[in-house]
Scaffold this motif. Structure first.
Motif, mmCIF file in Angstrom:
data_model
loop_
_atom_site.group_PDB
_atom_site.id
_atom_site.type_symbol
_atom_site.label_atom_id
_atom_site.label_comp_id
_atom_site.label_asym_id
_atom_site.label_seq_id
_atom_site.Cartn_x
_atom_site.Cartn_y
_atom_site.Cartn_z
ATOM 1 N N GLU A 364 0.837 -1.208 0.000
ATOM 2 C CA GLU A 364 0.000 0.000 0.000
ATOM 3 C C GLU A 364 0.871 1.256 0.000
ATOM 4 O OE1 GLU A 364 -3.580 0.634 0.738
ATOM 5 O OE2 GLU A 364 -3.599 -1.289 -0.332
ATOM 6 N N ALA A 365 1.839 1.243 0.936
ATOM 7 C CA ALA A 365 2.711 2.408 1.066
ATOM 8 C C ALA A 365 3.553 2.590 -0.192
ATOM 9 C CB ALA A 365 3.600 2.259 2.294
ATOM 10 N N TYR A 368 1.397 3.984 -2.986
ATOM 11 C CA TYR A 368 1.083 5.390 -2.729
ATOM 12 C C TYR A 368 2.259 6.284 -3.132
ATOM 13 C CZ TYR A 368 -0.525 9.523 -0.106
ATOM 14 O OH TYR A 368 -0.932 10.776 0.272
ATOM 15 N N MET A 369 3.451 5.879 -2.734
ATOM 16 C CA MET A 369 4.630 6.682 -3.033
ATOM 17 C C MET A 369 4.932 6.685 -4.533
ATOM 18 S SD MET A 369 6.870 5.501 0.262
ATOM 19 C CE MET A 369 8.059 6.815 0.341
ATOM 20 N N SER A 371 2.842 6.316 -6.901
ATOM 21 C CA SER A 371 1.823 7.070 -7.640
ATOM 22 C C SER A 371 2.129 8.568 -7.636
ATOM 23 C CB SER A 371 0.445 6.822 -7.035
ATOM 24 O OG SER A 371 0.281 7.603 -5.865
ATOM 25 N N ARG A 372 3.096 8.978 -6.806
ATOM 26 C CA ARG A 372 3.505 10.386 -6.797
ATOM 27 C C ARG A 372 4.756 10.619 -7.636
ATOM 28 N NH1 ARG A 372 -1.060 10.489 -5.564
ATOM 29 N NH2 ARG A 372 -1.912 11.124 -3.555
ATOM 30 N N ILE A 374 7.604 8.658 -7.371
ATOM 31 C CA ILE A 374 8.816 8.167 -6.715
ATOM 32 C C ILE A 374 9.087 6.741 -7.200
ATOM 33 C CG2 ILE A 374 9.812 7.572 -4.466
ATOM 34 C CD1 ILE A 374 8.077 9.808 -3.263
ATOM 35 N N LEU A 382 13.296 5.017 1.164
ATOM 36 C CA LEU A 382 12.676 5.942 2.122
ATOM 37 C C LEU A 382 11.969 5.177 3.241
ATOM 38 C CD1 LEU A 382 11.123 8.666 -0.246
ATOM 39 C CD2 LEU A 382 12.962 9.005 1.419
ATOM 40 N N PHE B 81 -2.347 12.004 -11.840
ATOM 41 C CA PHE B 81 -2.343 12.111 -10.377
ATOM 42 C C PHE B 81 -3.622 11.508 -9.823
ATOM 43 C CE2 PHE B 81 -3.491 14.155 -6.407
ATOM 44 C CZ PHE B 81 -2.302 14.117 -5.687
ATOM 45 N N LEU B 82 -3.462 10.715 -8.772
ATOM 46 C CA LEU B 82 -4.637 10.159 -8.098
ATOM 47 C C LEU B 82 -4.667 10.641 -6.651
ATOM 48 C CD1 LEU B 82 -7.031 8.167 -7.662
ATOM 49 C CD2 LEU B 82 -5.340 6.359 -7.281
ATOM 50 N N ALA B 83 -5.747 11.338 -6.292
ATOM 51 C CA ALA B 83 -5.960 11.648 -4.879
ATOM 52 C C ALA B 83 -6.716 10.467 -4.295
ATOM 53 C CB ALA B 83 -6.758 12.934 -4.735
ATOM 54 N N PHE B 84 -6.101 9.789 -3.363
ATOM 55 C CA PHE B 84 -6.644 8.526 -2.856
ATOM 56 C C PHE B 84 -7.909 8.727 -2.023
ATOM 57 C CE2 PHE B 84 -3.213 5.121 -3.201
ATOM 58 C CZ PHE B 84 -2.497 5.792 -4.172
ATOM 59 N N PRO B 87 -6.025 7.871 1.813
ATOM 60 C CA PRO B 87 -4.581 8.128 1.754
ATOM 61 C C PRO B 87 -3.838 7.263 2.780
ATOM 62 C CG PRO B 87 -5.810 10.182 1.754
ATOM 63 C CD PRO B 87 -6.789 9.095 2.078
ATOM 64 N N VAL B 88 -2.658 6.792 2.384
ATOM 65 C CA VAL B 88 -1.918 5.823 3.191
ATOM 66 C C VAL B 88 -1.027 6.543 4.206
ATOM 67 C CG1 VAL B 88 -0.344 3.850 3.058
ATOM 68 C CG2 VAL B 88 -1.934 4.299 1.184
ATOM 69 N N PHE B 98 9.210 13.561 1.216
ATOM 70 C CA PHE B 98 8.416 12.785 0.270
ATOM 71 C C PHE B 98 8.214 13.575 -1.028
ATOM 72 C CE2 PHE B 98 3.915 11.749 -0.969
ATOM 73 C CZ PHE B 98 4.113 10.443 -1.352
ATOM 74 N N LEU B 142 4.135 11.586 7.037
ATOM 75 C CA LEU B 142 3.099 11.656 6.016
ATOM 76 C C LEU B 142 1.810 10.948 6.446
ATOM 77 C CD1 LEU B 142 2.526 12.571 3.177
ATOM 78 C CD2 LEU B 142 3.627 10.508 2.336
ATOM 79 N N ASN B 143 0.751 11.735 6.607
ATOM 80 C CA ASN B 143 -0.591 11.233 6.937
ATOM 81 C C ASN B 143 -0.709 10.555 8.301
ATOM 82 O OD1 ASN B 143 -1.830 12.092 4.557
ATOM 83 N ND2 ASN B 143 -1.191 10.246 3.465
ATOM 84 N N ASN B 154 -4.349 17.238 2.363
ATOM 85 C CA ASN B 154 -2.963 16.951 2.020
ATOM 86 C C ASN B 154 -2.847 16.350 0.610
ATOM 87 O OD1 ASN B 154 -0.198 16.547 2.304
ATOM 88 N ND2 ASN B 154 -0.454 14.602 3.359
ATOM 89 N N GLU B 155 -3.848 15.591 0.216
ATOM 90 C CA GLU B 155 -3.851 15.054 -1.149
ATOM 91 C C GLU B 155 -3.888 16.200 -2.164
ATOM 92 O OE1 GLU B 155 -2.970 11.777 -0.305
ATOM 93 O OE2 GLU B 155 -4.121 11.240 -2.086
ATOM 94 N N GLN B 158 -0.632 17.969 -2.385
ATOM 95 C CA GLN B 158 0.321 17.231 -3.239
ATOM 96 C C GLN B 158 0.016 17.457 -4.714
ATOM 97 O OE1 GLN B 158 0.772 13.082 -2.067
ATOM 98 N NE2 GLN B 158 0.426 13.639 0.063
ATOM 99 N N LEU B 162 2.489 18.945 -7.589
ATOM 100 C CA LEU B 162 2.883 18.153 -8.761
ATOM 101 C C LEU B 162 2.304 18.673 -10.081
ATOM 102 C CD1 LEU B 162 2.683 14.572 -7.185
ATOM 103 C CD2 LEU B 162 4.714 15.951 -7.579
#
Ligand SMILES: Nc1ncnc2c1ncn2[C@@H]1O[C@H](COP(=O)(O)OP(=O)(O)OP(=O)(O)O)[C@@H](O)[C@H]1O
Ligand SMILES: [Mg+2]
Lengths: 421, 249
Positions: A364-365, A368-369, A371-372, A374, A382, B81-84, B87-88, B98, B142-143, B154-155, B158, B162
Motif C-alpha cells: 500500500e505504502a 502510494y509513493m 503514484s507520486r 517516486i 525511504l 495524479f490520483l488523490a486517494f 490516503p496511506v 516525500f 506523512l498522513n 494533504n492530497e 500534493q 505536482l
C-alpha cells in the motif's frame, strides 16, 4: 565435546590457575555451541571446529581517528589487551581487575555472591579460562562525564586466531557515563572474537551503552554483556549490528533493586551471507522496576536473523513494567528471521507486553509513493530508512547519531543496490 | 488526453471492471458517480497502476502513450495524479522529504535538473496557500495520525505541488467539513487550466456546486451505464440510482 585436534592445541597453554583450568575443562567438555543446543538453534558455531585456531593472539597497536566530539581519552581493547590513551577524566580509573578487587574488598564480597548468569554457555567458559587479567573501568561516586568515552575494540590475526577479550565497567553511586564502543576487526583470516563485558551499575547511577558492531566478513563475533543494576539506576543500551559474517549478542540485564529502568534498543541490518542473533534476558528480581525493549531488523540478501527475548519476573518483582517489541522487515525473499519472545512471570501484579512482527514493506505504502512519481527503489529506501531511524533517533548524542545513521544507511543502500537522489 | 476503451479488470477470479469507455479532453471536468462497490475506486487504481488488478481486456491511452504499459511512477511523471480515497499513512517519512523525492524524480524523468532546496521551499510555501494547509502538518510524518479531513487536504496539496495534467480525485470531498470542502474545491478550481483535466469521483452533488462538471457518468457494476451533463447529478441527488438501474434490468 571440542574437536580432538583443538583439545590438543588448547591444552598446550600453560600457567593457568586452577579456576582457569576448571573453566577450560568445561569448555572442552561442551565444545562449540551447535544447533542442537536450544539457545543456538539457528546460530550453530560448528564451523569453528574446522579451523586450526591460534589461541594466543598477537599484540596489536593501532591509531584511531579521533572522534568528532571533544575528548581527551580513547580506551582500547586490542586483541584482548585494554589500555587507555590520553588522560582519563577526574574520578575515572582503568586498572587490572585483580588490583581493583584488592582495593575494594567490600565490593569483591558482594560481587562474589551475585546471582549466577543465566544461559551460561561454553564460549563464556572459554573466555573465563583465557581472559583472566582483564581491566576494569572504575567510575567513582558522583562522577558525571557528559562527553562519551570512546572504547575501541579490535581483533586481528595473521592466521586463524581465537581472541578472548573481557572488560568490567563499575559505576559507583550517582555516577554517569556514556560508553561508546566501536567493535572492529582487521584481518583476512578467520577470527573468533569472543568478548565478555560485565557491568555493575550502583544505586542512582546512569549508563548509556552504545555498541557499534562493524566487523569484517571473516569474523565470528560473540558479545556477552551482563549488566547488574542496583536500586534506582538507569541503563540505556543500544546495539547496532552492522557487519560480520556471524554476530551473536547475549545481552543480559539483572535487575537487583527497586526503581530500576532498563532500556534495550537494538538494530540489526544483516546482508548477504550474514547471520545476526540477539538473545536478550531481562531478569526482574525486585519490585517497581521497568524494562523497555525496542528491537528492529532489516534483513537483506540471504541473511538470517534471530531474536530471542526472555523476560523473567520473579515472585518478589511486583509492580514490574516490562515491554518488548521486535519488528523486522524482510527486504529480500531469500532472507529469514526467527523470533521468539519468552516471558516467564511469577509475580501477579505486573504489566508486561510483547509483540514481534516480521513482514515485507507495505505494498500500500509503496504504491502510494510510486503514484507520486517516486521510483520503486527510492520508495523502498525511504521506507527502510524511516523504519530504522526510529531506533537511531533515540541516541541523544548528535555526532554519534549522525555517524551511525550514515553508516547504517550506507549499508542498507549498498546491500539493496538502492540510492537516493 | 485520456482514452479508455472497453477496459476490463479483475482481481483474482472476480471481474470488477466490465468494459469501461471514457474520453477525457484537455480543459474538461468529468464527474463519476455510482453506488458503493460499483468499481469507481477500482477504475481510479487501474489508471494509476496498482498491480493488484489484472487488466484482462481493453486499452488506455494517455497523450497517445499506452498507459497500461507504464509503471505507476512513470504515469505520475507523464502527468497523472490520483488523490486517494484512503490516503496511506507512511510513518517516519515527512511530507517535505516525500514531495522533494517525488518532484526531483519526476524532473529527472522529464530530463530537467533537480530543484535545489531554496527553489523547492519557495514553491512549497506557495502551494500551501492553495489549500490553506497548516504548516505544522508538513513536518509530521506523512498522513500519520492526520484526521480524515487533513488527509484529504494533504492530497490536494500534493496535487498542487505536482501540477498534473490529469487529476483523478477519488471521493476527496468525503469527510471534509463545509469550510474545508469550499477550500479544497477552490484549490482545485485555481489549479484548473485549459491544458489539464479533472475526474471527480463523488457521491454528492454538493462538490459539483463548486466544481462544475462538463460531464457526469454513472458507473454501475463495472460499466458506465449513463452519461450526461451537470443536470444528471442534480437528478441523481433527487431520485437516487434506482430509476437508472431498473431501466437497465
Ligand atoms: N482487493 C480487492 N479484493 C477483492 N475485492 C475487491 C478488491 N478491491 C475491490 N474489490 C471489490 O470490487 C468492487 C468495487 O470496489 P470499488 O472500491 O472500486 O468500489 P467503489 O465504487 O469505489 O465503492 P465506494 O463508493 O464504496 O468507494 C467491490 O465489490 C469491492 O469489494
Ligand atoms: Mg471508492
Amino acid at each position: 565435546m571440542l574437536e580432538k585436534s583443538l583439545v590438543d592445541s588448547i591444552k598446550t597453554i600453560d600457567s593457568l590457575t586452577q579456576a582457569q583450568q576448571l573453566a577450560l575443562g568445561k569448555f572442552i567438555d561442551k565444545g562449540f555451541p551447535t544447533s542442537k543446543w536450544e539457545e543456538w538453534k539457528y546460530a550453530s558455531l560448528k564451523h569453528l571446529n574446522e579451523r586450526n585456531w591460534k589461541w594466543s593472539p598477537e599484540t596489536l597497536s593501532v591509531n584511531i581517528p579521533k572522534p568528532a566530539w571533544k575528548h581527551s581519552v580513547i580506551i582500547k581493547t586490542l586483541n584482548g589487551n585494554t589500555h587507555s590513551e590520553g588522560t582519563l577524566p577526574q574520578g575515572i580509573a582503568l586498572l587490572p581487575v585483580s588490583e581493583f578487587m584488592a582495593q575494594n574488598p567490600t565490593f569483591e564480597s558482594v560481587w562474589k555472591v551475585r546471582n549466577p548468569i543465566l544461559d551460561q554457555n561454553s564460549l563464556y567458559d572459554l573466555n573465563e579460562a583465557l581472559a583472566s587479567n582483564y581491566a576494569i573501568l572504575w567510575v567513582k561516586k558522583g562522577v558525571k562525564i557528559a562527553e562519551p568515552l570512546l572504547h575501541h575494540y579490535l581483533v586481528s590475526g595473521q592466521q586463524d586466531t581465537a581472541v578472548q577479550s573481557k572488560i568490567f565497567i563499575y559505576l559507583e553511586e550517582d555516577s554517569e557515563i556514556t560508553w561508546f564502543e566501536q567493535q572492529r576487526s582487521e584481518s583476512s583470516h578467520a577470527i573468533l572474537s569472543n568478548y565478555v563485558q560485565e557491568i555493575w551499575v550502583s544505586k542512582n547511577a546512569h549508563l548509556t551503552l552504545i555498541k557499534d558492531q562493524d566487523l569484517q566478513q571473516s569474523i565470528t563475533h560473540v558479545d556477552h554483556t551482563f549488566i547488574f543494576q542496583q536500586e534506582s539506576s538507569l541503563v540505556d543500551a543500544f546495539t547496532f549490528s552492522i557487519n560480520a559474517a556471524y554476530l551473536r549478542n547475549n545481552l543480559h540485564f539483572y535487575i537487583d533493586g527497586p526503581q530500576v529502568v532498563s532500556n534495550l534498543n537494538g538494530l540489526y541490518v544483516p546482508g548477504e551471507d550474514q547471520l545476526m542473533d540477539t538473545h536478550s534476558v531481562v531478569d526482574h528480581r525486585m519490585p517497581h522496576s521497568e524494562s523497555n525493549e525496542l528491537y528492529k531488523g532489516v534483513l537483506m540478501g540471504n541473511a538470517t536473523g534471530v531474536f530471542n527475548g526472555k523476560i523473567f519476573v520473579r515472585p518478589d518483582a511486583q509492580k514490574t513494567n516490562a515491554f518488548q517489541s521486535c519488528k523486522n522487515v524482510l527486504a529480500s525473499d531469500r532472507a529469514t528471521m526467527n523470533t521468539k519472545p519468552q516471558l516467564e512471570i511469577w509475580a501477579d501484579d505486573v504489566k508486561c507486553s510483547h509483540g514481534t512482527t516480521t513482514g515485507q514493506l507495505s505494498d500500500e505504502a509503496l504504491f502510494y509513493m510510486r503514484s507520486r512519481g517516486i521510483s520503486k527503489a527510492t520508495a523502498q529506501t525511504l521506507l527502510l530508512l524511516a523504519f530504522v531511524q526510529q531506533v537511531i533517533d533515540k541516541l541523544e548524542h548528535a555526532e554519534i547519531r549522525a555517524e551511525l545513521s550514515e553508516k547504517i544507511v550506507n549499508k542498507i543502500q549498498a546491500s539493496l543496490g538502492l540510492t537516493l537522489l | 488526453m485520456l482514452s479508455v476503451k472497453n477496459l476490463h479488470a479483475r482481481i483474482g477470479e472476480k471481474e470488477i471492471l466490465k468494459g469501461i469507455n471514457l474520453e477525457v479532453h484537455a480543459g474538461e471536468v468529468h464527474a463519476i458517480m455510482g453506488p458503493n462497490g460499483s468499481g469507481k475506486s477500482t477504475l481510479a487504481s487501474v489508471l494509476a497502476g496498482r498491480s493488484d488488478y489484472e487488466v484482462s481486456e481493453g486499452s488506455v491511452e494517455f497523450f497517445g502513450k499506452d498507459l497500461l504499459d507504464l509503471s505507476p511512477e512513470a504515469r505520475a511523471a507523464e502527468g497523472l495524479f490520483l488523490a486517494f480515497q484512503y490516503p496511506v499513512e507512511i510513518p517516519g517519512v515527512s511530507i517535505t522529504n516525500f514531495m522533494k523525492s517525488a518532484i526531483n524524480e519526476i524532473r529527472t524523468y522529464r530530463g530537467q535538473d533537480p530543484m535545489d532546496a531554496v527553489q523547492f521551499l519557495k514553491m512549497f510555501k506557495e502551494k500551501m496557500a492553495y489549500v490553506n494547509i497548516d504548516q505544522s502538518l508538513l513536518s509530521r510524518a506523512l498522513n500519520e495520525g492526520f484526521s480524515g479531513g487533513e488527509k484529504k487536504r494533504n492530497e490536494i496539496f500534493q496535487m498542487a505541488v505536482l501540477e498534473p495534467k490529469l487529476a483523478i480525485l477519488d471521493e476527496t470531498d468525503s469527510g471534509l467539513d463545509i469550510d474545508a470542502l469550499r477550500i479544497v474545491a477552490e484549490g482545485v478550481n485555481k489549479l484548473k487550466t485549459p491544458q489539464n483535466a479533472t475526474i471527480l469521483v463523488t457521491h454528492y452533488q454538493r462538490l459539483l456546486d463548486y466544481i462544475i462538471p462538463d460531464f457526469v457518468h454513472v458507473l454501475y457494476k463495472g460499466k458506465i451505464v449513463k452519461s450526461g451533463n451537470k443536470d444528471l447529478a442534480l437528478e441523481l441527488e433527487e431520485r437516487g440510482y434506482d430509476w437508472i438501474i431498473s431501466a437497465l434490468d
